[in-house]
Design a protein around this motif. Structure first.
Motif, PDB file in Angstrom:
ATOM      1  N   LYS A  28     -10.355  -8.064  -4.498  1.00 34.33           N
ATOM      2  CA  LYS A  28      -8.945  -8.907  -4.804  1.00 34.33           C
ATOM      3  C   LYS A  28      -8.705  -9.582  -3.293  1.00 34.33           C
ATOM      4  O   LYS A  28      -7.462  -9.476  -3.132  1.00 34.33           O
ATOM      5  CB  LYS A  28      -7.944  -8.134  -5.497  1.00 34.33           C
ATOM      6  CG  LYS A  28      -8.227  -7.711  -6.906  1.00 34.33           C
ATOM      7  CD  LYS A  28      -7.281  -7.071  -7.774  1.00 34.33           C
ATOM      8  CE  LYS A  28      -7.643  -6.652  -9.029  1.00 34.33           C
ATOM      9  NZ  LYS A  28      -6.890  -5.861  -9.831  1.00 34.33           N
ATOM     10  N   GLY A  29      -9.408  -9.686  -2.466  1.00 29.57           N
ATOM     11  CA  GLY A  29      -9.252 -10.234  -1.337  1.00 29.57           C
ATOM     12  C   GLY A  29      -8.909  -8.958  -0.231  1.00 29.57           C
ATOM     13  O   GLY A  29      -8.622  -9.450   1.120  1.00 29.57           O
ATOM     14  N   ARG A  30      -8.692  -7.685  -0.810  1.00 27.77           N
ATOM     15  CA  ARG A  30      -8.443  -6.706   0.187  1.00 27.77           C
ATOM     16  C   ARG A  30      -9.849  -6.304   1.310  1.00 27.77           C
ATOM     17  O   ARG A  30     -11.107  -6.371   0.834  1.00 27.77           O
ATOM     18  CB  ARG A  30      -8.028  -5.446  -0.463  1.00 27.77           C
ATOM     19  CG  ARG A  30      -6.796  -5.535  -1.119  1.00 27.77           C
ATOM     20  CD  ARG A  30      -6.272  -4.559  -2.120  1.00 27.77           C
ATOM     21  NE  ARG A  30      -7.262  -4.557  -3.179  1.00 27.77           N
ATOM     22  CZ  ARG A  30      -7.219  -3.722  -4.108  1.00 27.77           C
ATOM     23  NH1 ARG A  30      -6.388  -2.837  -4.217  1.00 27.77           N
ATOM     24  NH2 ARG A  30      -8.140  -3.782  -5.179  1.00 27.77           N
ATOM     25  N   GLY A  31      -9.494  -5.943   2.210  1.00 28.38           N
ATOM     26  CA  GLY A  31     -10.881  -5.674   3.072  1.00 28.38           C
ATOM     27  C   GLY A  31     -11.240  -4.491   3.639  1.00 28.38           C
ATOM     28  O   GLY A  31     -11.948  -3.989   4.158  1.00 28.38           O
ATOM     29  N   GLU A  32     -10.122  -3.355   3.484  1.00 32.71           N
ATOM     30  CA  GLU A  32     -10.203  -2.121   4.099  1.00 32.71           C
ATOM     31  C   GLU A  32     -11.230  -1.114   3.782  1.00 32.71           C
ATOM     32  O   GLU A  32     -12.143  -0.606   4.416  1.00 32.71           O
ATOM     33  CB  GLU A  32      -8.778  -1.009   3.708  1.00 32.71           C
ATOM     34  CG  GLU A  32      -7.548  -1.933   4.056  1.00 32.71           C
ATOM     35  CD  GLU A  32      -7.249  -2.550   2.917  1.00 32.71           C
ATOM     36  OE1 GLU A  32      -7.767  -2.718   1.999  1.00 32.71           O
ATOM     37  OE2 GLU A  32      -5.956  -3.180   3.185  1.00 32.71           O
TER      38      GLU A  32
END
Length: 130
Positions: free
Chosen positions: A83-87
């Motif tokens: 959902k666009g998160r990158g961690e």
């Protein structure tokens, strides 16, 4: 050898129960146990977007690129569920996850990231050629 449907490790990750997960790892449970479809706890951490669980599993020596029966690695699952998160994507890549690993359908994590239009997931792979 019979492959379990689920294991206590899988259940702890799915329940977001980091304490139980850490206890299981401390007792020597394998971080690479897989279910009947080849999903490891790291696959499920990627699915649930649980960075703390992924960190614990990788810290305990979990394999970063195991394939499930569909040929998907935890990085592929993380891209799909980002959902666009990158961690989590960054964490897996830092641990050597292969962004060019093709699944049974020929799709790679970076390829999937570049197909996702509603979120800028491709930004996490900007270092790779198009």
């Amino acid at each position: 050898m019979t492959t379990p449907t689920t294991s206590p490790m899988h259940a702890a990750v799915m329940a977001s129960d980091l304490s139980t997960l850490q206890d299981l790892l401390a007792r020597g449970e394998s971080p690479d146990v897989s279910d009947h479809l080849g999903f490891t706890p790291l696959h499920l951490a990627a699915q649930q977007w649980s960075v703390p669980a992924a960190e614990a599993l990788l810290g305990a020596g979990a394999s970063v690129d195991p394939e499930n029966t569909f040929g998907n690695t935890p990085l592929f699952v993380a891209v799909f569920n980002s959902k666009g998160r990158g961690e989590l994507i960054e964490l897996l890549r830092t641990h050597g996850a292969d962004a060019l690993h093709a699944n049974r359908s020929g799709q790679t994590p970076v390829g999937l990231a570049r197909l996702i239009a509603n979120y800028n997931v491709a930004q996490w792979f900007a270092d790779l050629p198009t």
